[in-house]
Design a protein around this motif. Structure first.
Motif: not given
Length: 159
Positions: A24-28, A58-61, A64-67, A73-79
């Motif tokens: 949620r928070s990375p998507m937001a 990382g962000a869940t797969e 990533i796909i939904a966004c 782009d959430l591919r480089s996200h690290v929690s």
């Protein structure tokens, strides 16, 4: 909120907070930053963190796909853990659930700086792609509403 002397530019740092910082928070934050870029508001930015994040995931797969479907782009996200954030660097905290708001208040963060996104955003973790797309759409609608409420980009912004 920070103003650069002599320039009149306002820097606004927003932190979106959820549980694990993988959905949620990375998507937001990604959606928020995309909208700010479209509005050419480069001095307003968002980051994300989680109250139980492990600093390695990382962000869940499905996130990533939904966004990706809306050009986020959430591919480089690290929690990132909320404990690795200096609260003095954040102007507004936006949480996904009231329990996270209570958690931040218990950490000593001023309740006036904490907002619940929409009418809470249910955690899609473990759900299929449709669950994530529904979550993304709900987040996007709530982020747009928050931007409108705060009047970001307008002279009389409610910062």
């Amino acid at each position: 909120m920070r103003t650069n002397r002599g320039r009149g530019e306002t820097n606004l740092n927003i932190l979106f907070v959820c549980t694990g910082n993988t959905c949620r928070s990375p998507m937001a934050a990604g959606i928020f930053n995309k909208i700010m870029a479209e509005k050419k508001l480069s001095k307003i930015s968002a980051q994300s963190a989680g109250i139980a994040a492990d600093n390695v995931s990382g962000a869940t797969e499905n996130a990533i796909i939904a966004c990706e479907k809306i050009n986020v782009d959430l591919r480089s996200h690290v929690s990132r853990s909320i404990f690795d954030v200096n609260p003095n660097d954040i102007d507004k905290f936006v949480v996904m659930a009231r329990i996270q708001r209570e958690f931040l208040v218990n950490l000593g963060i001023d309740s006036e700086k904490i907002y619940v996104l929409g009418d809470e955003i249910p955690d899609p973790f473990g759900g299929d792609l449709k669950v994530y797309e529904d979550c993304r759409d709900r987040i996007e609608e709530a982020v747009k509403s928050l931007i409108k409420t705060w009047r970001l980009g307008e002279k009389d912004a409610k910062l």
